[in-house]
Design a protein around this motif. Sequence first.
Motif, PDB file in Angstrom:
ATOM      1  N   PRO A   1      -1.113  12.101  50.042  1.00 16.81           N
ATOM      2  CA  PRO A   1      -2.200  12.592  49.188  1.00 16.81           C
ATOM      3  C   PRO A   1      -3.589  12.116  49.617  1.00 16.81           C
ATOM      4  CG  PRO A   1      -0.334  11.936  47.854  1.00 16.81           C
ATOM      5  CD  PRO A   1      -0.015  11.506  49.263  1.00 16.81           C
TER       6      PRO A   1
ATOM      7  N   LYS B   1      -1.699   7.436  35.321  1.00 10.44           N
ATOM      8  CA  LYS B   1      -1.190   8.565  36.111  1.00 10.44           C
ATOM      9  C   LYS B   1      -1.865   9.868  35.706  1.00 10.44           C
ATOM     10  CE  LYS B   1       3.128  11.142  36.860  1.00 10.44           C
ATOM     11  NZ  LYS B   1       4.585  11.156  36.604  1.00 10.44           N
TER      12      LYS B   1
ATOM     13  N   GLY C   1      -5.663   9.999  36.444  1.00 14.10           N
ATOM     14  CA  GLY C   1      -5.915  10.289  37.854  1.00 14.10           C
ATOM     15  C   GLY C   1      -5.673  11.747  38.186  1.00 14.10           C
ATOM     16  N   ALA C   2      -4.597  12.326  37.620  1.00 14.34           N
ATOM     17  CA  ALA C   2      -4.298  13.740  37.856  1.00 14.34           C
ATOM     18  C   ALA C   2      -5.420  14.624  37.316  1.00 14.34           C
ATOM     19  CB  ALA C   2      -2.972  14.108  37.207  1.00 14.34           C
TER      20      ALA C   2
ATOM     21  N   ASN D   1      -4.388   6.015  41.050  1.00 11.68           N
ATOM     22  CA  ASN D   1      -3.061   6.404  41.530  1.00 11.68           C
ATOM     23  C   ASN D   1      -2.134   5.200  41.376  1.00 11.68           C
ATOM     24  OD1 ASN D   1      -0.788   7.364  42.742  1.00 11.68           O
ATOM     25  ND2 ASN D   1      -1.695   7.733  44.740  1.00 11.68           N
TER      26      ASN D   1
ATOM     27  N   LYS E   1       0.937   4.958  41.603  1.00 14.89           N
ATOM     28  CA  LYS E   1       2.021   4.917  42.594  1.00 14.89           C
ATOM     29  C   LYS E   1       1.619   4.094  43.807  1.00 14.89           C
ATOM     30  CE  LYS E   1       4.074   9.331  41.227  1.00 14.89           C
ATOM     31  NZ  LYS E   1       4.473  10.687  41.657  1.00 14.89           N
ATOM     32  N   THR E   2       0.317   4.032  44.095  1.00  9.76           N
ATOM     33  CA  THR E   2      -0.141   3.196  45.201  1.00  9.76           C
ATOM     34  C   THR E   2       0.078   1.727  44.876  1.00  9.76           C
ATOM     35  OG1 THR E   2      -1.828   4.835  45.775  1.00  9.76           O
ATOM     36  CG2 THR E   2      -2.103   2.623  46.672  1.00  9.76           C
TER      37      THR E   2
ATOM     38  N   ALA F   1       0.386  14.724  41.287  1.00 12.13           N
ATOM     39  CA  ALA F   1       0.278  13.405  40.673  1.00 12.13           C
ATOM     40  C   ALA F   1       0.832  13.399  39.252  1.00 12.13           C
ATOM     41  CB  ALA F   1      -1.189  12.944  40.660  1.00 12.13           C
TER      42      ALA F   1
END
Length: 210
Positions: A23, A77, A80-81, A125, A127-128, A205
């Motif tokens: 991404p 999440k 950010g999306a 993010n 997930k990072t 995301a």
Amino acid sequence: MIDPGKLALFLAATAALLVTPGPAVLYIVSRSLSEGRRAGLVSVLGIEAGNAVHAAGGALGVAALLASTPAAFAAVKYLGAAYLVYLGVARLLSRAEGPTAPDEPGKGTSARTVFRQGFVVAVLNPKTALFFLAFLPQFVDPARGAAWLQMLALGGLFVGLALLSDGAYALLAGSLGGWLRRHPGAAGAGRWLGAAVYIGLGALAAFGGG
């Protein structure tokens, strides 16, 4: 402080990860295509600054807290999306830009704004953060010193290598973007493509698994 064998394995694993576009790379390429190499490189700095925050957070345990709190993870999440979708919609609604020099950001976009947007995209993010929490400890040896300090060093090394890799993507895409801006029809298509990338990343995301 870090075992040489584990360091070599870390560098090999990091190189394998960085050559696979994710991404962040898609965001940087989209920015570089639409606004030139300079804007692309500034976006790289923003992305890596955000990644550095996650690396430090992982070393200090912030990512573990985020992972153990589903509500906090979901909030970050979806925020950010939403921001990515906002960037895509704003791109669609922006007026078509005329030809610009390949090394200059697009008209009306300051380097500060480009940096800030890249930073926000990376920081929002979660997930990072979880990636650093899961990836870095694999190469830590508690017998060789404080684990958090080793994770911090490995995180800094990862961000440094990502800076070089993502910078290369920005330069290549920026060069292609220079050609697009000299061809108005193609530039218009590039604007739509860039918007689609932002919106697609936002959807990924929000609804992507893993």
